[in-house]
Design a protein around this motif. Structure first.
Motif, PDB file in Angstrom:
ATOM      1  N   VAL A  96       0.837  -1.199   0.000  1.00 40.77           N
ATOM      2  CA  VAL A  96       0.000   0.000   0.000  1.00 40.77           C
ATOM      3  C   VAL A  96       0.873   1.251   0.000  1.00 40.77           C
ATOM      4  O   VAL A  96       0.626   2.215  -0.755  1.00 40.77           O
ATOM      5  CB  VAL A  96      -0.952  -0.009   1.215  1.00 40.77           C
ATOM      6  N   LEU A  97       1.922   1.267   0.820  1.00 39.95           N
ATOM      7  CA  LEU A  97       2.831   2.414   0.848  1.00 39.95           C
ATOM      8  C   LEU A  97       3.536   2.589  -0.491  1.00 39.95           C
ATOM      9  O   LEU A  97       3.712   3.712  -0.978  1.00 39.95           O
ATOM     10  CB  LEU A  97       3.873   2.223   1.955  1.00 39.95           C
ATOM     11  N   ASN A  98       3.939   1.490  -1.080  1.00 43.97           N
ATOM     12  CA  ASN A  98       4.610   1.552  -2.370  1.00 43.97           C
ATOM     13  C   ASN A  98       3.693   2.152  -3.431  1.00 43.97           C
ATOM     14  O   ASN A  98       4.118   2.988  -4.249  1.00 43.97           O
ATOM     15  CB  ASN A  98       5.049   0.147  -2.777  1.00 43.97           C
ATOM     16  N   THR A  99       2.444   1.749  -3.428  1.00 45.81           N
ATOM     17  CA  THR A  99       1.471   2.292  -4.381  1.00 45.81           C
ATOM     18  C   THR A  99       1.191   3.761  -4.123  1.00 45.81           C
ATOM     19  O   THR A  99       1.090   4.570  -5.045  1.00 45.81           O
ATOM     20  CB  THR A  99       0.158   1.491  -4.302  1.00 45.81           C
ATOM     21  N   ARG A 100       1.103   4.115  -2.865  1.00 51.50           N
ATOM     22  CA  ARG A 100       0.720   5.475  -2.487  1.00 51.50           C
ATOM     23  C   ARG A 100       1.816   6.500  -2.798  1.00 51.50           C
ATOM     24  O   ARG A 100       1.516   7.604  -3.265  1.00 51.50           O
ATOM     25  CB  ARG A 100       0.396   5.501  -0.998  1.00 51.50           C
ATOM     26  N   TYR A 101       3.081   6.121  -2.571  1.00 47.55           N
ATOM     27  CA  TYR A 101       4.161   7.107  -2.676  1.00 47.55           C
ATOM     28  C   TYR A 101       5.134   6.863  -3.819  1.00 47.55           C
ATOM     29  O   TYR A 101       5.991   7.705  -4.072  1.00 47.55           O
ATOM     30  CB  TYR A 101       4.925   7.179  -1.346  1.00 47.55           C
ATOM     31  N   GLU A 102       5.014   5.749  -4.508  1.00 52.40           N
ATOM     32  CA  GLU A 102       5.855   5.452  -5.666  1.00 52.40           C
ATOM     33  C   GLU A 102       7.340   5.729  -5.384  1.00 52.40           C
ATOM     34  O   GLU A 102       7.979   6.518  -6.083  1.00 52.40           O
ATOM     35  CB  GLU A 102       5.392   6.266  -6.879  1.00 52.40           C
ATOM     36  N   PRO A 103       7.913   5.093  -4.369  1.00 55.06           N
ATOM     37  CA  PRO A 103       9.326   5.318  -4.088  1.00 55.06           C
ATOM     38  C   PRO A 103      10.200   4.775  -5.209  1.00 55.06           C
ATOM     39  O   PRO A 103       9.885   3.750  -5.821  1.00 55.06           O
ATOM     40  CB  PRO A 103       9.550   4.532  -2.783  1.00 55.06           C
ATOM     41  N   GLY A 104      11.284   5.471  -5.473  1.00 57.13           N
ATOM     42  CA  GLY A 104      12.190   5.014  -6.520  1.00 57.13           C
ATOM     43  C   GLY A 104      12.965   3.780  -6.134  1.00 57.13           C
ATOM     44  O   GLY A 104      13.415   3.017  -6.995  1.00 57.13           O
ATOM     45  N   LEU A 105      13.161   3.572  -4.824  1.00 59.29           N
ATOM     46  CA  LEU A 105      13.905   2.423  -4.321  1.00 59.29           C
ATOM     47  C   LEU A 105      13.152   1.817  -3.149  1.00 59.29           C
ATOM     48  O   LEU A 105      12.487   2.521  -2.386  1.00 59.29           O
ATOM     49  CB  LEU A 105      15.311   2.843  -3.861  1.00 59.29           C
ATOM     50  N   PHE A 106      13.292   0.506  -3.010  1.00 55.81           N
ATOM     51  CA  PHE A 106      12.695  -0.202  -1.876  1.00 55.81           C
ATOM     52  C   PHE A 106      13.719  -1.195  -1.347  1.00 55.81           C
ATOM     53  O   PHE A 106      14.300  -1.965  -2.124  1.00 55.81           O
ATOM     54  CB  PHE A 106      11.408  -0.924  -2.280  1.00 55.81           C
TER      55      PHE A 106
END
Length: 299
Positions: A96-106
Motif C-alpha cells: 500500500v505504501l509503495n502504491t501510495r508514494y511510488e518510491p524510486g527504491l525499496f
C-alpha cells in the motif's frame, strides 16, 4: 488526493527515480523545516513502519515532501531471515505504501526480528548456510512478487559469527542475487563495523563486493566500544557523524561503482537538520569529485 490507506498517488509530483546523489532519512522533527526551506538534496528515505497508519500528520507531511523530492522506502520489520513465514499483513501494508508514494527504491535488511508471535526491536544476524539461503531467497521471491518490483537487500552489521556457516557473507549475497534477481543495498558503515568486529579487512570486502548488483549506498555513524577481551568493538548506532574511516571506504566504493544514491542515516540522538544536511553535502562532494575524475579518465 484521498488519504485512505489504499489510495493511489494522484499528485503531480516529480519523477520517482532516485538520482545518484546524497539523501537523508526523513525525521518527524525535521519535516516542518524541510517543507519551509525546501533544501537542495537528492532524495529522502523513510522507514516504512513509521507510515503504516492510514493518515494523520506524518502522511500529510510526507505527501507534501513527495511533491518535491524522490523517495526511498526502507523496511526494517519484514524479518527476511526469519524461520517462520513472512507476515502477510505487514507485506500488504508495504505494498500500500509503495502504491501510495511510488518510491524510486525499496529495501530491506538481511536479518531476522521475529520468533513465533514475538517481534524483537533489533535486526539479528543469520548463519550463512544452504538452509538459510533457501529460506531468504523464498522470502525475497515472495516480497518481489507481492510488491511487483525489485527489492534491495542490505548487508548486515554483525557482532558474532556462526560456527555452522558454510559460506562467506559475500558468497551468500552473490547467490541471493543470482537466484532472486534482487539488488543490493551496500551499507558502508556496516562493512566497517563488521570487519573491525571480526578482525577482517574492510578494503578487501569492498574489493570483492558484487558491485554490479548495488542500487543504493548507506552511510552512518558508529559507537566505539571494547569486547570482553579488550579488543575493539563497534556498534552500528546511527547516532553521530560518519567516521573518517567510513568516508574513505565510501570513496573506494564510488570509485568501483560510480555514483549511486547515497543515504545518510542518523536515527538516534537526531541532530538539527543543518547537521544532517551537511553530512549529505559531504557525500555529494565525494560523488561529484569521483565522478569528475572518472569522466576525465574516460576522455
Amino acid at each position: 488526493m484521498t488519504s485512505g490507506p489504499d489510495s493511489q498517488t494522484a499528485l503531480p509530483h516529480i519523477a520517482a527515480t532516485v538520482p545518484a546523489r546524497a539523501g537523508a532519512g526523513l525525521k518527524g522533527e525535521h519535516a516542518a523545516e524541510i517543507l519551509e526551506i525546501r533544501p537542495e538534496i537528492g532524495f529522502f528515505e523513510v522507514h516504512a513502519e513509521n507510515y503504516m497508519g492510514a493518515g494523520g500528520v506524518p502522511h500529510r507531511q510526507l505527501e507534501a515532501i513527495r511533491r518535491d523530492y524522490p523517495l526511498s522506502l526502507h523496511g526494517v520489520g519484514l524479518s527476511i531471515g526469519g524461520e517462520g513465514p513472512l507476515d502477510r499483513d505487514h507485506l500488504k501494508r508495504l505494498k500500500v505504501l509503495n502504491t501510495r508514494y511510488e518510491p524510486g527504491l525499496f529495501s530491506e535488511h538481511l536479518a531476522w526480528s521475529t520468533h513465533d508471535t514475538t517481534y524483537y526491536n533489533d535486526l539479528l544476524p543469520v548463519p550463512y548456510t544452504q538452509a538459510t539461503l533457501q529460506r531468504v531467497c523464498d522470502h525475497i521471491d515472495e516480497v518481489q512478487a507481492v510488491m511487483g518490483r525489485e527489492m534491495l537487500l542490505e548487508n548486515p552489521s554483525t557482532y558474532v559469527a556462526f560456527e555452522q556457516s558454510t559460506m562467506s557473507e559475500l558468497e551468500f549475497l552473490r547467490e541471493i542475487t543470482r537466484r532472486t534477481g534482487c539488488g543490493l543495498l551496500l551499507d558502508v558503515n556496516n562493512v566497517h563495523v563488521s570487519c573491525v568486529n571480526h578482525q577482517r579487512s574492510a578494503e578487501d570486502y569492498i574489493d570483492a563486493f558484487p558491485m554490479d548488483a548495488v542500487g543504493e549506498l548507506h552511510l552512518g555513524g558508529h559507537a566505539p566500544d571494547t569486547d570482553d577481551e579488550g579488543r575493539p568493538l563497534l556498534i552500528d548506532a546511527h547516532d553521530r557523524e560518519v567516521d573518517d574511516v567510513v568516508w574513505a571506504l565510501y570513496e573506494q566504493v564510488v570509485k568501483r561503482s560510480g555514483p549511486l544514491p547515497t543515504l545518510i542515516e542518523w536515527d538516534n540522538d537526531v541532530p538539527a537538520w543543518s547537521v544532517l544536511l551537511a553530512e549529505a553535502q559531504a557525500a555529494d562532494g565525494i560523488l561529484h569529485r569521483v565522478a569528475g575524475a572518472e569522466l576525465k579518465r574516460a576522455v
